[in-house]
Scaffold this active site. Structure first.
Site, PDB file in Angstrom:
ATOM      1  N   ASN A  50       2.839   0.095   9.881  1.00  0.00           N
ATOM      2  CA  ASN A  50       2.609   0.839   8.645  1.00  0.00           C
ATOM      3  C   ASN A  50       2.290  -0.123   7.508  1.00  0.00           C
ATOM      4  OD1 ASN A  50       5.369   0.100   9.031  1.00  0.00           O
ATOM      5  ND2 ASN A  50       6.030   1.484   7.405  1.00  0.00           N
ATOM      6  N   GLU A 107       2.067   0.090   3.506  1.00  0.00           N
ATOM      7  CA  GLU A 107       2.337   0.913   2.322  1.00  0.00           C
ATOM      8  C   GLU A 107       1.546   0.399   1.126  1.00  0.00           C
ATOM      9  OE1 GLU A 107       6.626   1.094   1.936  1.00  0.00           O
ATOM     10  OE2 GLU A 107       6.766   2.380   3.723  1.00  0.00           O
ATOM     11  N   CYS A 147       0.031   4.980   8.354  1.00  0.00           N
ATOM     12  CA  CYS A 147       1.058   4.849   9.392  1.00  0.00           C
ATOM     13  C   CYS A 147       0.640   3.860  10.477  1.00  0.00           C
ATOM     14  CB  CYS A 147       1.304   6.193  10.063  1.00  0.00           C
ATOM     15  SG  CYS A 147       1.957   7.472   8.989  1.00  0.00           S
ATOM     16  N   GLU A 185       0.754   4.274  13.734  1.00  0.00           N
ATOM     17  CA  GLU A 185      -0.034   4.855  14.831  1.00  0.00           C
ATOM     18  C   GLU A 185      -1.520   4.812  14.493  1.00  0.00           C
ATOM     19  OE1 GLU A 185       2.617   6.046  13.282  1.00  0.00           O
ATOM     20  OE2 GLU A 185       3.487   7.745  14.340  1.00  0.00           O
ATOM     21  N   CYS A 188       4.001  11.473  12.711  1.00  0.00           N
ATOM     22  CA  CYS A 188       3.807  12.504  11.688  1.00  0.00           C
ATOM     23  C   CYS A 188       2.615  13.394  12.069  1.00  0.00           C
ATOM     24  CB  CYS A 188       3.589  11.869  10.312  1.00  0.00           C
ATOM     25  SG  CYS A 188       1.930  11.225  10.055  1.00  0.00           S
ATOM     26  N   CYS A 226      -0.817  11.742  12.115  1.00  0.00           N
ATOM     27  CA  CYS A 226      -1.021  10.851  13.268  1.00  0.00           C
ATOM     28  C   CYS A 226      -1.213  11.655  14.548  1.00  0.00           C
ATOM     29  CB  CYS A 226       0.139   9.876  13.393  1.00  0.00           C
ATOM     30  SG  CYS A 226       0.115   8.626  12.086  1.00  0.00           S
TER      31      CYS A 226
HETATM   32  N1  THU Z   1       5.321   6.133   9.084  1.00  0.00           N
HETATM   33  C1  THU Z   1       4.617   5.692  10.159  1.00  0.00           C
HETATM   34  O1  THU Z   1       4.190   4.531  10.212  1.00  0.00           O
HETATM   35  N2  THU Z   1       4.377   6.564  11.171  1.00  0.00           N
HETATM   36  C2  THU Z   1       4.762   7.866  11.183  1.00  0.00           C
HETATM   37  O2  THU Z   1       4.437   8.607  12.104  1.00  0.00           O
HETATM   38  C3  THU Z   1       5.576   8.401  10.081  1.00  0.00           C
HETATM   39  C4  THU Z   1       5.839   7.484   8.955  1.00  0.00           C
HETATM   40  C5  THU Z   1       5.592   5.203   7.977  1.00  0.00           C
HETATM   41  C6  THU Z   1       4.900   5.536   6.691  1.00  0.00           C
HETATM   42  C7  THU Z   1       5.810   4.897   5.664  1.00  0.00           C
HETATM   43  O3  THU Z   1       5.417   3.554   5.477  1.00  0.00           O
HETATM   44  C8  THU Z   1       7.176   4.910   6.321  1.00  0.00           C
HETATM   45  O4  THU Z   1       6.973   5.210   7.685  1.00  0.00           O
HETATM   46  C9  THU Z   1       8.140   5.921   5.729  1.00  0.00           C
HETATM   47  O5  THU Z   1       7.577   7.178   5.691  1.00  0.00           O
END
Ligand code: THU
Length: 145
Positions: free
Chosen positions: A50, A52, A61, A63, A99, A102
């Site tokens: 991920n 940010e 994300c 994935e 999520c 994804c």
């Molecule tokens: N996140 C992912 O990398 N994958 C997911 O399927 C859900 C959330 C990350 C996004 C963010 O940086 C952190 O998790 C918290 O939401």
């Protein structure tokens, strides 16, 4: 029962864990890693973490970074993706599920049988989480076109 620290992980999960070390997550503290296997791709899996952003909504994300790396390398058929996550305290989040965004991206390049391997959580298929992804051939149950 040995904990997952003592048991050698699936190599795809191990690749995801390594990728999670490169997460850029100063806001949530969650380090998510993913490793994707595509049909026809030899060698190591495509990995992602991920990333940010200070403008929170721009976050992407793990994935999707992994899948897009495979797509940009020329592959289109996603067979399997592993996912791992630790929280801000560094503890593994066993119940993580990709999520919705994804899952829809997994549906774009996978099938209902694409495997989703969750570190400490088990192995699932896309259809377990997203039985009816958006797509031109998908309709409301019982509704036809
Ligand atoms: N996140 C992912 O990398 N994958 C997911 O399927 C859900 C959330 C990350 C996004 C963010 O940086 C952190 O998790 C918290 O939401």
């Amino acid at each position: 029962m040995p904990s997952d620290h003592e048991t050698a992980p699936d190599p795809l999960v191990a690749a995801a864990r390594k990728a999670a070390d490169n997460a850029h997550s100063p806001y949530s503290g969650w380090r998510v890693g993913a490793a994707a296997v595509f049909a026809g791709a030899e060698g190591p899996p495509f990995v992602g973490a991920n990333v940010e952003n200070g403008s929170y909504g721009l976050t992407i994300c793990a994935e999707r970074t992994a899948i897009f790396a495979g797509v940009v390398a020329g592959y289109r058929r996603l067979l399997r993706i592993a996912l791992t996550c630790t929280d801000a305290a560094g503890d593994r989040v066993r119940g993580i599920v990709p999520c919705g965004a994804c899952l829809q991206v997994i549906a774009e390049f996978g099938t209902r049988d694409t495997e989703i391997v969750i570190d400490g959580g088990g192995t699932f298929r896309l259809a377990d989480f997203l039985p009816r992804p958006f797509g031109s051939d998908v309709t409301v149950p019982g509704r036809g076109t």
